[in-house]
Motif scaffolding. Sequence first.
Motif, PDB file in Angstrom:
ATOM      1  N   ARG A 508       1.077  -1.057   0.268  1.00  0.00           N
ATOM      2  CA  ARG A 508      -0.200   0.058  -0.277  1.00  0.00           C
ATOM      3  C   ARG A 508       1.332   0.882  -0.514  1.00  0.00           C
ATOM      4  O   ARG A 508       0.756   2.344  -0.931  1.00  0.00           O
ATOM      5  N   GLU A 509       1.612   1.415   0.960  1.00  0.00           N
ATOM      6  CA  GLU A 509       2.483   2.578   0.815  1.00  0.00           C
ATOM      7  C   GLU A 509       3.394   2.704  -0.063  1.00  0.00           C
ATOM      8  O   GLU A 509       3.438   4.123  -1.294  1.00  0.00           O
ATOM      9  N   ALA A 510       3.775   1.277  -0.537  1.00  0.00           N
ATOM     10  CA  ALA A 510       4.494   2.136  -2.450  1.00  0.00           C
ATOM     11  C   ALA A 510       3.615   1.761  -3.410  1.00  0.00           C
ATOM     12  O   ALA A 510       4.056   3.536  -4.197  1.00  0.00           O
ATOM     13  N   PHE A 511       2.606   1.699  -3.463  1.00  0.00           N
ATOM     14  CA  PHE A 511       1.790   2.097  -4.887  1.00  0.00           C
ATOM     15  C   PHE A 511      -0.035   3.095  -4.640  1.00  0.00           C
ATOM     16  O   PHE A 511      -0.232   3.072  -5.530  1.00  0.00           O
ATOM     17  N   GLN A 600     -13.420   4.690  -5.408  1.00  0.00           N
ATOM     18  CA  GLN A 600     -12.082   4.312  -4.942  1.00  0.00           C
ATOM     19  C   GLN A 600     -11.247   2.922  -4.909  1.00  0.00           C
ATOM     20  O   GLN A 600     -10.118   2.548  -4.006  1.00  0.00           O
ATOM     21  N   ASP A 601     -11.196   2.415  -5.779  1.00  0.00           N
ATOM     22  CA  ASP A 601     -10.305   1.547  -6.666  1.00  0.00           C
ATOM     23  C   ASP A 601      -9.898   2.012  -7.273  1.00  0.00           C
ATOM     24  O   ASP A 601      -8.855   1.296  -7.605  1.00  0.00           O
ATOM     25  N   LEU A 602      -8.822   2.924  -7.246  1.00  0.00           N
ATOM     26  CA  LEU A 602      -7.986   3.823  -8.453  1.00  0.00           C
ATOM     27  C   LEU A 602      -7.150   4.458  -7.367  1.00  0.00           C
ATOM     28  O   LEU A 602      -7.796   5.390  -5.893  1.00  0.00           O
ATOM     29  N   THR A 603      -5.798   4.540  -8.081  1.00  0.00           N
ATOM     30  CA  THR A 603      -5.080   4.975  -6.972  1.00  0.00           C
ATOM     31  C   THR A 603      -5.384   6.745  -8.109  1.00  0.00           C
ATOM     32  O   THR A 603      -5.678   7.586  -8.743  1.00  0.00           O
ATOM     33  N   MET A 604      -4.610   7.094  -6.620  1.00  0.00           N
ATOM     34  CA  MET A 604      -4.716   9.336  -7.091  1.00  0.00           C
ATOM     35  C   MET A 604      -4.003   9.679  -8.249  1.00  0.00           C
ATOM     36  O   MET A 604      -4.152  10.431  -8.814  1.00  0.00           O
ATOM     37  N   ALA A 605      -3.087   9.086  -8.668  1.00  0.00           N
ATOM     38  CA  ALA A 605      -2.079   8.286  -9.667  1.00  0.00           C
ATOM     39  C   ALA A 605      -3.151   8.601 -10.760  1.00  0.00           C
ATOM     40  O   ALA A 605      -3.231   9.660 -12.105  1.00  0.00           O
ATOM     41  N   GLY A 633      -3.118  -2.419  -2.414  1.00  0.00           N
ATOM     42  CA  GLY A 633      -2.507  -1.667  -2.388  1.00  0.00           C
ATOM     43  C   GLY A 633      -2.769  -0.259  -3.472  1.00  0.00           C
ATOM     44  O   GLY A 633      -1.996   0.900  -3.148  1.00  0.00           O
ATOM     45  N   VAL A 634      -4.288  -0.046  -1.983  1.00  0.00           N
ATOM     46  CA  VAL A 634      -4.755   1.400  -2.584  1.00  0.00           C
ATOM     47  C   VAL A 634      -5.437   2.239  -1.648  1.00  0.00           C
ATOM     48  O   VAL A 634      -5.817   1.004  -0.348  1.00  0.00           O
ATOM     49  N   GLY A 635      -5.162   2.667  -1.035  1.00  0.00           N
ATOM     50  CA  GLY A 635      -5.314   3.569   0.270  1.00  0.00           C
ATOM     51  C   GLY A 635      -5.367   4.729  -0.345  1.00  0.00           C
ATOM     52  O   GLY A 635      -5.739   6.151  -0.793  1.00  0.00           O
TER      53      GLY A 635
END
Length: 760
Positions: A508-511, A600-605, A633-635
């Motif tokens: 999670r922290e990495a991605f 919510q299943d997408l990253t901010m990137a 991996g998504v926070g």
Amino acid sequence: SPPKPKKLPPLKGGAAAPLKGNTSSAARPGAVVSAAGSATAPAAAAATAAAAERERKFVEQHGFECQPVQVVVTRHVLLQLAFLDVTRRRKAIRTLHALATGAGESVSKRLDGEHLFVARPPGNKTTGSDVHCVWERGSAARPFFEAAGAEAVRVWSVETSEAHLEEVMSYVEEAWGYGSLADSEAGSFPMGTNNELSHPGDQWHPVHSDEGGDVSVPYVIKWHAVSDHLSRLLLLTEELLGEACDLAQRGFHLPLLLDAHEQSLVPPPQPTCSTLLVGRSGTGKTSLALEILYRVQETNSARRAARDAALRERASGDESATAPPTPQELSAIEGGLPPHTNVLFLCKSVTLASRVKSHSEQLMLPLGEPPADSERLKLDFSAAEPELRAPLFLSSSEWLVLLDRCLPPDQRWFKSEQEEAQFKEAINGTGDGLASLLSHMELAEGDDSPTRSTGDARGGAAAAARQRRQKGNAAPEARRELLTFEMFEQLFQGHKTLRSLSVSTLYREAFSYIKGSREAMKTKEGYLSRDEYIALASKMSPLPAEMRGVAYDAFEDYLRKKRRHRLYDVCDVVFHLFTQVRQGEVRHSPLHRVIIDEVQDLTMAELALLHDAATDKDGFFVCGDTAQTITRGVGFRFTDVRLLFDGRPKPAQLITNYRTHSGILTAANALVSLLTKLFPTTLDRLNDERGHFLGPPPALLPDTTPARVSEMMLAGDELGLCEMGANQVVIVRSASAKKKLPPLLQSGLVLTVEESKGLE
């Protein structure tokens, strides 16, 4: 102006066709039945044009726009209308039109003492093709739950005889009885049970489930406003769609009637601010997204029709005007029309995107918009066509691949169609269901790499390549592979960092933060430096600052392993595309509206990439729920999304659950409350959702085995199901867990969490 008549078969207007089946050419509405079989082609063409013109005039004379009374119908009534032949359809439309003009009581008689009426077509004489519309008027005693007009009537059923009128009346009274038991602050409204049991193909009148039969599942009856689009679809089917079809079999929808709060959440045609919508599962987020899609397509369709009519008028007014209009002429024609709007609907799951696409296409059918060719749309998008004929419905992986195709070939991330396909298969929302892709991989003794077994030819080739490189005889590099969570877990098996942090936390922290944040996209390398990561606010990363150094050590180790084993991750793809978009290298059609479901299943990137690729930054409709985050991996938090839009949009909330009863909702609210208390930085705080009806709490079996669960589920008592069927589903965490289920449960419908998400 309506389009010029096409050469159509004559619309049938004679004797009534059979009510069921409608498969023969004689029964299908609009089918050709030749009296003599020897009509000449010119005569047939003339008859066709005359029949089509009569139907057009009939539709124009029986319009529903700007009428004093709004007529609404149930999904069941739409099915009934589809099963009718053309003669009965005309009579039904005449009756509905009489209700819309306020003349309902003049063509009706009362069915009960106060509320229900049955209407027949104005001036209709008793024939063998009767139509009886059972309706009621909204009143203080029976108000509309939805935001209907000041004057509105509900049509409950369209019967072809009087034989079942008493049963329809009983159905309506029972629906109001169910509604009176609802736990709702909105007042009384009608409810049904087991919607799938009410189908005109089985019996005409709507029915509730049998009391002694299956479990009675209540639902809120939703309504659809009758419009001119419905009349045209029913009477001008072939002209509208360009082909004869069985509407009952093909299926179509009208927009749902929304309540006042839902109406307020639908953005205007030219929004000045994006919309962020939060709601738990079953509160209607996707329904609102479909409403937006419908309104945009309705405007686009009307624009095309007006432009085509103006071009035809130009051609007919000047016989020498055979050349296509110049850009100046076209601009003058389009000057008074609303602008065309291109739309992208995006979510994590390819299955959900496909389901929404299918539903949207059924909504478009009454507009005369046939399903668009998805591959053609993608080609038009990558060719930078200014106007897309239909919305794009894509999963997040399909979007990344499509955007990559908009680059010059030598700048693309994916080097082959095979690599594109493998990427989409790996992250299209199936999540742990990808275990089959990794089944051949095993951890070699003394090696931290995710290698293949020696029995795999590709694994042997990779091992041979490594040996050649060690000998100085370098061979071509093996192909890249997409990193998955399972691979990441193997890379860190036995790693010293796991003494203080779990693999899931490192992932999670990495991605989500080091590589998957909006800030990471703006760096030169595509990830935050150690100092930048440690300096993140506590609300951006839930990991305590004193532990972030350990997490970054693991991240640096991951980068080394990634290079060594020729792996790449989703964030690498996103960063590559983000950089190309910022440099202006990506050419594609403009995106005026972007609808994101299950955000919510997408990253901010990924969201930052969408934001930069969109033409209108105020045209986003973003909906989701952080309590439903299922992607590893998504926070994710909605407060972070607001920063993309300069903090302007305030998240709106839907709190009424149309799908689930209060027994389940109470348990769900308790779990969410506990999560919020224990992990305050990971969830958005929302008001508790509420259901419309009461129900038992879910059965919890904490200390048992899969075999015991199977035995209890298939027992014949009040808890058991007796047998597995289409109405039950077993949800498991991973694909590998499916194989561990007892055979009796494996025989039913078994889905992973990712596979079931959005299909409730």
